[in-house]
Design a protein around this motif. Structure first.
Motif, short mmCIF file in Angstrom:
data_model
loop_
_atom_site.label_atom_id
_atom_site.label_comp_id
_atom_site.label_asym_id
_atom_site.label_seq_id
_atom_site.Cartn_x
_atom_site.Cartn_y
_atom_site.Cartn_z
N ASP A 218 -3.03 -10.04 21.32
CA ASP A 218 -3.77 -9.11 21.70
C ASP A 218 -3.15 -7.73 21.21
OD1 ASP A 218 -5.29 -7.36 23.47
OD2 ASP A 218 -4.15 -7.95 25.12
N GLY A 221 -3.89 -4.72 23.55
CA GLY A 221 -3.20 -4.79 24.71
C GLY A 221 -1.82 -4.17 24.37
N GLU A 267 -7.12 -5.53 30.19
CA GLU A 267 -6.41 -6.75 30.14
C GLU A 267 -6.95 -7.93 30.91
OE1 GLU A 267 -3.23 -7.56 27.94
OE2 GLU A 267 -4.75 -6.37 27.27
N PRO A 273 -4.74 -12.22 27.07
CA PRO A 273 -4.00 -11.03 27.03
C PRO A 273 -2.58 -10.96 26.71
CG PRO A 273 -4.40 -12.11 29.19
CD PRO A 273 -5.14 -13.13 28.32
#
Length: 498
Positions: A218, A221, A267, A273
């Motif tokens: 991710d 993220g 997220e 995530p």
């Protein structure tokens, strides 16, 4: 659609797993591998404290202003905070041993860059590279869950957790002795050699784990987390210098709130995530992480307070008048006690459970602050041996508490999420230490008085009021940590997707 259900689940037996090297992990305790991992943790912990004796000389060493050279501490903290949860997630996805080797390589390369530096920009690059290795302890704990049999897991994890205290306590006298008797360049060359040996030892002596989560990393993220932590940790660490009402300080804190809200919603809707937020808000994990913040606060307060008191001139009300090396030697036994009591914590955990260990650790930490407060308000003058007693209590409490935290996390998450969860828990400790640095630093600065030093020059030192307030707030953090620990469910709970 994802949803969470709560159920108890036995911990997978690592003895039945097969390493990625093709070898079977037997029920024998891999002592050599655990020793190498703990040594690597000590090396990384040293990176946080070896810079402290050099702070007064950094402007001359690097031809920069004192305000700018303080970034040598800030940038390592910031990079380490960002990389710890990210490294844990990458370890779950692609292999924890690989990430451990890369972490040690970063420390080694960063140390070489620092050793050859003659200017601030290059030195900061080296310190940032050293910060990339800060995920080593969280990753090492996760590896131990994969390779160590259950009967030895508690003591092994405790030893790995305690490596933070051992490295931190030994770092000051080690760095002071090297810098005084050899040179600061030699100090970083030694660190480079130690990190290199750590990386080689991990590569050849630590079994690989077959457990992988796979999936896509991710990136969005990770960038959001980095921005969020920068907006939080920068004002916490530099607020005293910038001013707490400075527009930059307030703007970064507001930016933290905005970025955190956006990052949370993004997220929650991401398929893979960086951090499983559904797991993070479950009661066992959430309470453990908040208790970790409180414990980290109490831990770092006792890093800031005694060293200033011990090195303050005897003309000040509480000053002991020691030099840096002498003061460091007084505080060094706390790290050794932290290591010793990590094994005692494992025994407490085996009998009563990790939440009781964490609560007891908070109580012992609190006792250290109570002794310190009594010493401050008493009619007697503080002596170095009294600080040694206080430091010993703090080391013992930390050894018990820090060893219990990974145990609480690991029994609350699936085995393939161990790296991620331990990384987040380690991040919470960093948030606690950063908050302590900002709060205690502000209080001690606010209480500053001027006294006459040994050479007759005026020396600014914290006053008794500052020490009292800083210790009282830290004692409250200890109480909070113990209360939160007792609120954690006594039975292991797993969160699974179905």
């Amino acid at each position: 659609m994802r949803r969470s259900t709560m159920r108890r689940e036995p911990t997978p037996d690592p003895a039945a797993q097969t390493a990625d090297s093709g070898q079977t992990i037997h029920d024998n305790h891999p002592r050599l591998a655990v020793t190498v991992l703990c040594a690597a943790g000590i090396v990384v912990a040293l990176m946080q404290t070896i810079i402290v004796p050099l702070i007064p000389a950094l402007p001359t060493m690097l031809h920069a202003s004192p305000g700018n050279t303080l970034w040598a501490i800030t940038i390592t903290l910031l990079v380490g905070a960002v990389v710890t949860p990210i490294g844990g997630r990458l370890g779950d996805m692609y292999g924890k041993r690989l990430m451990l080797v890369l972490s040690q390589a970063s420390v080694a390369i960063g140390s070489v860059v620092c050793a050859i530096s003659a200017s601030l920009p290059l030195f900061l690059v080296g310190r940032a590279l050293q910060g990339l290795g800060f995920g080593t302890i969280a990753l090492g704990i996760s590896v131990m869950r994969d390779i160590v049999p259950n009967r030895k897991l508690g003591s092994s994890v405790g030893a790995m957790s305690a490596s933070l205290g051992v490295g931190g306590a030994l770092g000051l006298p080690f760095a002071a002795a090297i810098a005084q008797n050899l040179s600061w360049h030699t100090l970083f060359w030694i660190c480079a050699a130690a990190a290199t040996l750590g990386g080689v030892g991990i590569a050849y002596l630590v079994p690989g784990s077959p457990i992988r989560t796979g999936g896509r990393f991710d990136i969005l993220g990770a960038l959001g987390l980095a921005l969020m932590l920068a907006c939080l940790l920068l004002p916490l660490s530099k607020g005293a210098a910038w001013g707490w009402t400075n527009p930059l300080t307030l703007g970064l804190l507001c930016g933290f709130v905005v970025v955190a809200v956006i990052w949370w919603f993004v997220e929650r809707r991401t398929r893979n995530p960086l951090i499983d937020l559904e797991l993070a808000v479950e009661r066992p994990v959430l309470l453990t992480n908040v208790a970790s913040i409180a414990t980290g606060f109490a831990f770092y307060s006792m890093q800031l307070i005694p060293i200033q008191l011990l090195m303050a001139p005897t003309s000040s009300p509480e000053g002991v008048g020691l030099d840096m090396l002498q003061a460091s030697l007084v505080l060094a036994p706390s790290g050794l006690l932290m290591f010793l009591f990590s094994h005692i914590s494992a025994r407490i955990t085996a009998v009563f459970g990790p939440r009781v260990s964490l609560a007891i650790g908070g109580v012992v930490l609190g006792c250290g602050y109570v002794v310190f407060l009594v010493a401050l308000v008493g009619p007697w003058r503080i002596q170095w041996w009294l600080i040694l007693v206080v430091s010993a209590l703090i080391g013992a409490g930390l050894g018990i508490a820090y060893s219990a935290m990974p145990a609480l996390i690991m029994r609350a998450v699936r085995v393939e999420q161990t790296g991620e969860a331990n990384g987040v828990n380690a991040l919470m400790r960093v948030v606690g230490t950063s908050t302590s640095a900002a709060t205690v630093g502000m209080i001690l600065t606010w209480s500053t008085i001027t006294v006459t030093g040994a050479d007759g020059a005026a020396v600014p030192v914290p006053g008794q009021t500052g020490y009292l307030w800083a210790a009282a707030i830290s004692l409250a953090a200890c109480v909070l940590s113990s209360c939160l620990a007792l609120a954690i469910p006594s039975k292991p709970i797993r969160v699974e997707e179905i």
